[in-house]
Write an enzyme that holds these catalytic residues in place. Structure first.
Site, mmCIF file in Angstrom:
data_model
loop_
_atom_site.group_PDB
_atom_site.id
_atom_site.type_symbol
_atom_site.label_atom_id
_atom_site.label_comp_id
_atom_site.label_asym_id
_atom_site.label_seq_id
_atom_site.Cartn_x
_atom_site.Cartn_y
_atom_site.Cartn_z
ATOM 1 N N ARG A 1 -18.733 -11.421 -21.453
ATOM 2 C CA ARG A 1 -17.512 -12.032 -20.907
ATOM 3 C C ARG A 1 -16.333 -11.964 -21.880
ATOM 4 O O ARG A 1 -15.207 -12.281 -21.517
ATOM 5 C CB ARG A 1 -17.795 -13.480 -20.533
ATOM 6 C CG ARG A 1 -18.834 -13.586 -19.405
ATOM 7 C CD ARG A 1 -19.047 -14.993 -18.958
ATOM 8 N NE ARG A 1 -17.803 -15.516 -18.394
ATOM 9 C CZ ARG A 1 -17.567 -16.785 -18.190
ATOM 10 N NH1 ARG A 1 -18.481 -17.684 -18.501
ATOM 11 N NH2 ARG A 1 -16.427 -17.178 -17.672
ATOM 12 N N CYS A 2 -16.585 -11.527 -23.105
ATOM 13 C CA CYS A 2 -15.552 -11.467 -24.144
ATOM 14 C C CYS A 2 -14.939 -10.074 -24.200
ATOM 15 O O CYS A 2 -15.648 -9.079 -24.379
ATOM 16 C CB CYS A 2 -16.186 -11.823 -25.490
ATOM 17 S SG CYS A 2 -15.108 -11.548 -26.911
ATOM 18 N N SER A 3 -13.632 -9.995 -24.079
ATOM 19 C CA SER A 3 -12.959 -8.692 -24.076
ATOM 20 C C SER A 3 -13.140 -7.970 -25.412
ATOM 21 O O SER A 3 -13.341 -6.754 -25.441
ATOM 22 C CB SER A 3 -11.481 -8.841 -23.740
ATOM 23 O OG SER A 3 -10.823 -9.623 -24.714
ATOM 24 N N ASN B 1 -21.237 -10.765 -26.190
ATOM 25 C CA ASN B 1 -20.992 -11.643 -25.050
ATOM 26 C C ASN B 1 -20.233 -10.797 -24.036
ATOM 27 O O ASN B 1 -19.065 -10.457 -24.262
ATOM 28 C CB ASN B 1 -20.168 -12.858 -25.462
ATOM 29 C CG ASN B 1 -19.849 -13.778 -24.299
ATOM 30 O OD1 ASN B 1 -20.031 -13.431 -23.142
ATOM 31 N ND2 ASN B 1 -19.354 -14.960 -24.615
ATOM 32 N N ARG C 1 -16.594 -6.489 -25.497
ATOM 33 C CA ARG C 1 -16.664 -5.302 -24.639
ATOM 34 C C ARG C 1 -15.957 -4.118 -25.283
ATOM 35 O O ARG C 1 -16.434 -2.985 -25.197
ATOM 36 C CB ARG C 1 -16.055 -5.598 -23.261
ATOM 37 C CG ARG C 1 -16.894 -6.554 -22.418
ATOM 38 C CD ARG C 1 -16.424 -6.625 -20.978
ATOM 39 N NE ARG C 1 -15.006 -6.872 -20.810
ATOM 40 C CZ ARG C 1 -14.427 -8.062 -20.695
ATOM 41 N NH1 ARG C 1 -15.172 -9.162 -20.740
ATOM 42 N NH2 ARG C 1 -13.127 -8.182 -20.530
#
Length: 114
Positions: free
Chosen positions: A9-11, A7, A14
């Protein structure tokens, strides 16, 4: 071949993707919110990661509360159906390699399967 269920948007997701790339690994990136897994794929992924369905769920998502998924009487099949219908309920990131699968929370858990 290495896969990451990602995802963007997920730190944490990433971070794991960046760690893989720092190691020279270019994984197949599966943005599971855009291409949700079906019930069988979810079961296979969670089994490979040696996690119960509940352990693989995000319990703070609004869908978790709205659907009453905290109810311990719900079966794994019912929980899997909820995740398949609402992929935001799947925790992330999952990484799969030839050595196994892990939910990489914390990020360092990916090291176990590299």
């Amino acid at each position: 071949m290495v896969k990451i269920y990602h995802n963007p948007r997920c730190s944490k997701s990433r971070e794991v993707l960046a760690l893989l790339r720092e190691r020279g690994i270019e994984p197949t990136v599966i943005e599971y919110l855009n291409t949700p897994l079906n019930i069988d794929e979810l079961r296979e992924l969670f089994d490979a990661a040696q996690l119960s369905v509940r352990a693989a769920m995000r319990t703070k998502e609004k869908e978790y509360q709205e659907l009453g998924l905290a109810d311990e009487r719900l079966s794994d099949d019912e929980l899997l159906a909820a995740i398949a219908a609402h992929p935001r309920l799947m925790n992330r990131p999952f990484v799969v390699t030839e050595k196994g699968a892990r939910l990489c929370r914390p990020t360092e858990l990916v090291e176990e399967i590299l």
